[in-house]
Design a protein around this motif. Sequence first.
Motif, PDB file in Angstrom:
ATOM      1  N   LEU A 282       0.825  -1.207   0.000  1.00 14.52           N
ATOM      2  CA  LEU A 282       0.000   0.000   0.000  1.00 14.52           C
ATOM      3  C   LEU A 282       0.859   1.257   0.000  1.00 14.52           C
ATOM      4  O   LEU A 282       0.545   2.247  -0.672  1.00 14.52           O
ATOM      5  N   PHE A 283       1.961   1.229   0.745  1.00 15.54           N
ATOM      6  CA  PHE A 283       2.872   2.377   0.761  1.00 15.54           C
ATOM      7  C   PHE A 283       3.472   2.596  -0.627  1.00 15.54           C
ATOM      8  O   PHE A 283       3.577   3.732  -1.115  1.00 15.54           O
ATOM      9  N   GLY A 284       3.865   1.493  -1.290  1.00 12.46           N
ATOM     10  CA  GLY A 284       4.408   1.617  -2.641  1.00 12.46           C
ATOM     11  C   GLY A 284       3.382   2.164  -3.623  1.00 12.46           C
ATOM     12  O   GLY A 284       3.705   2.984  -4.487  1.00 12.46           O
ATOM     13  N   MET A 285       2.122   1.729  -3.488  1.00 13.70           N
ATOM     14  CA  MET A 285       1.065   2.249  -4.362  1.00 13.70           C
ATOM     15  C   MET A 285       0.852   3.740  -4.131  1.00 13.70           C
ATOM     16  O   MET A 285       0.611   4.498  -5.077  1.00 13.70           O
ATOM     17  N   LEU A 286       0.946   4.168  -2.871  1.00 12.64           N
ATOM     18  CA  LEU A 286       0.801   5.589  -2.557  1.00 12.64           C
ATOM     19  C   LEU A 286       1.915   6.406  -3.212  1.00 12.64           C
ATOM     20  O   LEU A 286       1.663   7.462  -3.813  1.00 12.64           O
ATOM     21  N   VAL A 287       3.151   5.915  -3.093  1.00 17.09           N
ATOM     22  CA  VAL A 287       4.284   6.621  -3.712  1.00 17.09           C
ATOM     23  C   VAL A 287       4.104   6.684  -5.228  1.00 17.09           C
ATOM     24  O   VAL A 287       4.332   7.731  -5.854  1.00 17.09           O
ATOM     25  N   PHE A 288       3.682   5.566  -5.820  1.00 14.89           N
ATOM     26  CA  PHE A 288       3.456   5.538  -7.275  1.00 14.89           C
ATOM     27  C   PHE A 288       2.385   6.547  -7.678  1.00 14.89           C
ATOM     28  O   PHE A 288       2.534   7.278  -8.664  1.00 14.89           O
ATOM     29  N   GLY A 289       1.283   6.598  -6.909  1.00  8.70           N
ATOM     30  CA  GLY A 289       0.214   7.551  -7.216  1.00  8.70           C
ATOM     31  C   GLY A 289       0.683   8.991  -7.124  1.00  8.70           C
ATOM     32  O   GLY A 289       0.327   9.828  -7.954  1.00  8.70           O
ATOM     33  N   ILE A 290       1.520   9.283  -6.117  1.00  7.91           N
ATOM     34  CA  ILE A 290       2.043  10.644  -5.961  1.00  7.91           C
ATOM     35  C   ILE A 290       2.935  11.009  -7.145  1.00  7.91           C
ATOM     36  O   ILE A 290       2.845  12.116  -7.703  1.00  7.91           O
ATOM     37  N   LEU A 291       3.802  10.074  -7.553  1.00  2.00           N
ATOM     38  CA  LEU A 291       4.709  10.351  -8.675  1.00  2.00           C
ATOM     39  C   LEU A 291       3.931  10.566  -9.976  1.00  2.00           C
ATOM     40  O   LEU A 291       4.249  11.478 -10.746  1.00  2.00           O
ATOM     41  N   VAL A 292       2.908   9.756 -10.205  1.00  2.00           N
ATOM     42  CA  VAL A 292       2.089   9.947 -11.406  1.00  2.00           C
ATOM     43  C   VAL A 292       1.357  11.285 -11.350  1.00  2.00           C
ATOM     44  O   VAL A 292       1.267  12.012 -12.343  1.00  2.00           O
ATOM     45  N   GLY A 293       0.856  11.637 -10.156  1.00  2.00           N
ATOM     46  CA  GLY A 293       0.180  12.924 -10.005  1.00  2.00           C
ATOM     47  C   GLY A 293       1.107  14.089 -10.266  1.00  2.00           C
ATOM     48  O   GLY A 293       0.737  15.076 -10.915  1.00  2.00           O
ATOM     49  N   VAL A 294       2.344  14.003  -9.764  1.00  2.00           N
ATOM     50  CA  VAL A 294       3.329  15.066 -10.010  1.00  2.00           C
ATOM     51  C   VAL A 294       3.636  15.170 -11.501  1.00  2.00           C
ATOM     52  O   VAL A 294       3.740  16.276 -12.057  1.00  2.00           O
ATOM     53  N   LEU A 295       3.761  14.018 -12.166  1.00  2.70           N
ATOM     54  CA  LEU A 295       4.074  14.021 -13.597  1.00  2.70           C
ATOM     55  C   LEU A 295       2.943  14.640 -14.410  1.00  2.70           C
ATOM     56  O   LEU A 295       3.176  15.466 -15.300  1.00  2.70           O
ATOM     57  N   ILE A 296       1.704  14.282 -14.090  1.00  2.00           N
ATOM     58  CA  ILE A 296       0.557  14.839 -14.813  1.00  2.00           C
ATOM     59  C   ILE A 296       0.429  16.337 -14.547  1.00  2.00           C
ATOM     60  O   ILE A 296       0.151  17.130 -15.445  1.00  2.00           O
ATOM     61  N   THR A 297       0.656  16.741 -13.282  1.00  2.00           N
ATOM     62  CA  THR A 297       0.598  18.164 -12.950  1.00  2.00           C
ATOM     63  C   THR A 297       1.646  18.956 -13.718  1.00  2.00           C
ATOM     64  O   THR A 297       1.377  20.050 -14.226  1.00  2.00           O
ATOM     65  N   ALA A 298       2.857  18.392 -13.818  1.00  2.00           N
ATOM     66  CA  ALA A 298       3.913  19.058 -14.577  1.00  2.00           C
ATOM     67  C   ALA A 298       3.527  19.208 -16.038  1.00  2.00           C
ATOM     68  O   ALA A 298       3.807  20.234 -16.665  1.00  2.00           O
ATOM     69  N   LYS A 299       2.842  18.198 -16.599  1.00  2.00           N
ATOM     70  CA  LYS A 299       2.412  18.285 -17.992  1.00  2.00           C
ATOM     71  C   LYS A 299       1.340  19.351 -18.160  1.00  2.00           C
ATOM     72  O   LYS A 299       1.375  20.150 -19.111  1.00  2.00           O
ATOM     73  N   VAL A 300       0.366  19.376 -17.239  1.00  2.00           N
ATOM     74  CA  VAL A 300      -0.725  20.356 -17.325  1.00  2.00           C
ATOM     75  C   VAL A 300      -0.202  21.777 -17.167  1.00  2.00           C
ATOM     76  O   VAL A 300      -0.658  22.711 -17.840  1.00  2.00           O
ATOM     77  N   GLN A 301       0.776  21.966 -16.269  1.00  2.00           N
ATOM     78  CA  GLN A 301       1.321  23.296 -16.015  1.00  2.00           C
ATOM     79  C   GLN A 301       2.301  23.744 -17.096  1.00  2.00           C
ATOM     80  O   GLN A 301       2.813  24.853 -17.040  1.00  2.00           O
ATOM     81  N   GLY A 302       2.589  22.866 -18.054  1.00  2.00           N
ATOM     82  CA  GLY A 302       3.484  23.250 -19.136  1.00  2.00           C
ATOM     83  C   GLY A 302       4.952  23.058 -18.845  1.00  2.00           C
ATOM     84  O   GLY A 302       5.806  23.495 -19.612  1.00  2.00           O
ATOM     85  N   LEU A 303       5.290  22.405 -17.722  1.00  2.00           N
ATOM     86  CA  LEU A 303       6.688  22.177 -17.390  1.00  2.00           C
ATOM     87  C   LEU A 303       7.301  21.082 -18.250  1.00  2.00           C
ATOM     88  O   LEU A 303       8.518  20.996 -18.380  1.00  2.00           O
TER      89      LEU A 303
END
Length: 509
Positions: A282-303
Motif C-alpha cells: 500500500l505504501f508503494g502504491m501511494l508513492v506511485f500515485g504521488i509520482l504519477v500525479g506530479v508528472l501529470i501536474t507538470a504536464k498540465v502546467q506546461g513544465l
Amino acid sequence: MAIPENTDLVRDAAQGNHEAFETLVNRHAGMVTGVAYSVCGDFSLSEDIGQEVFVEAWKKLSTIRDPENFAGWICTIARRRAIDAVRAKNSTHANCSIDNMPFEIPDRNQVTPEANMSMNQEREWIWSMLSELPEMYREPMVLFYRCEESTRDVAIALGEKESTIRQRLKRGREMLRTEMTQSIRKTLGETAPKAAFAALVMASLPSTTYAAGASATTAVAGKASGVGSTVVKSAAATAFGGAAIGSLIGVAGGALGTWMSWKNCEYESQQRLIVRRTMHLLFGMLVFGILVGVLITAKVQGLLASNSLFVGLLAGLHLLAVGCTCLWVWRFNLGYKRLADEARAAGEPVREFVQRQRDDVRKQTQVVRADGSIGYEAFQWRAAPWFGSCIGSTAWMVPLAVASIWFGSTGLGMFAIGCFLVALLLASVAWVRRDHLFAYWSFQFAIAAAMVLTAVVLVAISTLANAETLQYLQWTPWGWLVLLMYPAISLYFWWIRRSFERRMLQSPD
C-alpha cells in the motif's frame, strides 16, 4: 452583469462609444487576425492587417445593414485586406506592415535571439503544413483554435452552418498528422492577440472621425449552448472510463484476494506476514500515485512541453511499478513458504478452520489421472470466475467501439465490437462443453484468445482509426506493452496450479 450582445455594442459604437467598440475589438481580435493569417501566413502581418481592419470598421459602422452579423462583416473585410496585402507583398517584395502608425508596438516578450529564431522556425513550419490545406479547411481550423475552440463562433464568422464547420474541421484534421495538429493548436493559441491589441487599435482611431447615425436593427443573438462539445468530451471519456473502472475492479479484486489469503493461512505467523507485506504494498502504491500525479501536474502546467518525454516518463513509472510488484510477489512467496516450513518443523498446529477447509477442498479437487495416480486440481468450473475472466479481459473493447464510432471511425468501432462478441462466443461454447474440457487448460486457452484479440484490436487502432479518433484516444505505440500482461497471467496460473497440487500432496490428511 449581463454581457452585451454584438447588436447593442455595434449600435453604441456607431454613435461614437469608444468603450463599446473596444469590447468588440477584444471579442473579435482573434477571429479577425485568424482570417488574415489564414491568407497571408504571417503572424506579425496578420496583426498589422487586423489593426487596419478595425480602424476601417470604426469608420464604416454606419454602413452595416445587419449589426447582428458584425462578425461575418468584419471577417469579410479582413479577408479582402489580407488578399490585398499578399498581392502587394508579392508584386513589390516589400514589407506590408503598417510602419507609419503614430505609435510603436511594444516588445511583449523579451526573448533571446536563439529562442526567437526557434520560435520563428516553428511558425514557418506550421504555416508550411497549413498552406497545404485547401482554404475551405485551413480557415475553419485557424479560426477554431483562435476562437477558444468554438465551432459556433467559427460558423458565424464564415456564414456557414455549425455542422458544416465540424465536418470541415474533421476533414482538415484527417489531412494532417496528429502531432502536427497539436503543434498548430499550441502555436495559434500562444500567438492570439493579447490585451494590448485592443489598446493599440483604440490608440490608432482618428480623433475627429467617428461613425454615427446608424439605424441598427435590434436582435438578440442566441447563447452558445456548447452541447456538441459536451457530448464529444463525454464520448471521448467513455473509453478511458472503462479503463478506470477496470483498474478499480482490479484493486477491489486484489483487496478481496488478500483478505482471503489471510483468512486461509495455515499458520498464524503467515497471517502476520501478510499484514506486514500488505502495508508495504500500500505504501508503494501511494508513492506511485504521488509520482504519477506530479508528472501529470507538470504536464498540465506546461513544465513538460514534449509529449514524447511525458509518455516516456509515464511508461517508465509503470514499468518500475510492475518490476517492484514482481519483486514484492517473489519475496512474499519466499517468506510465506519459509514460515510454513519453520512452523511445520516446529510442530505448530494448523489452524482449525484451515484444516476443516482443506479436508473439503481435498475431496472436491481430487482427481485420478490416466496412469492411476492421484492429483489435485486448483481450477474448477465456476460460472463467475469463468465468465468474469473471459468477458472482463475484453470488456474495454466496448467503450473503445463507442468512442470510435462517435469520432467517425465506424470501421474500427464495428471491428472492436466484433472481437468482443467473438470472446463472448468462445466463453459460452467452452462453458456449454465444460463436462468435456479441462478447467485449467480452458483458462489458459481463454488467456491466449484474449491476447490474440487484443493484438488484433491494437493493429486495427493503428490502421483504421482516423486522426480525430487517435487524438481523443491519445493512442501511442506504448499501448503494445499491454500484451505483456497475458503471458504473466498465464505463468501465474501455472504457478497456482503447481503450488496447489504440491501443497495438497505434502500436507497431512
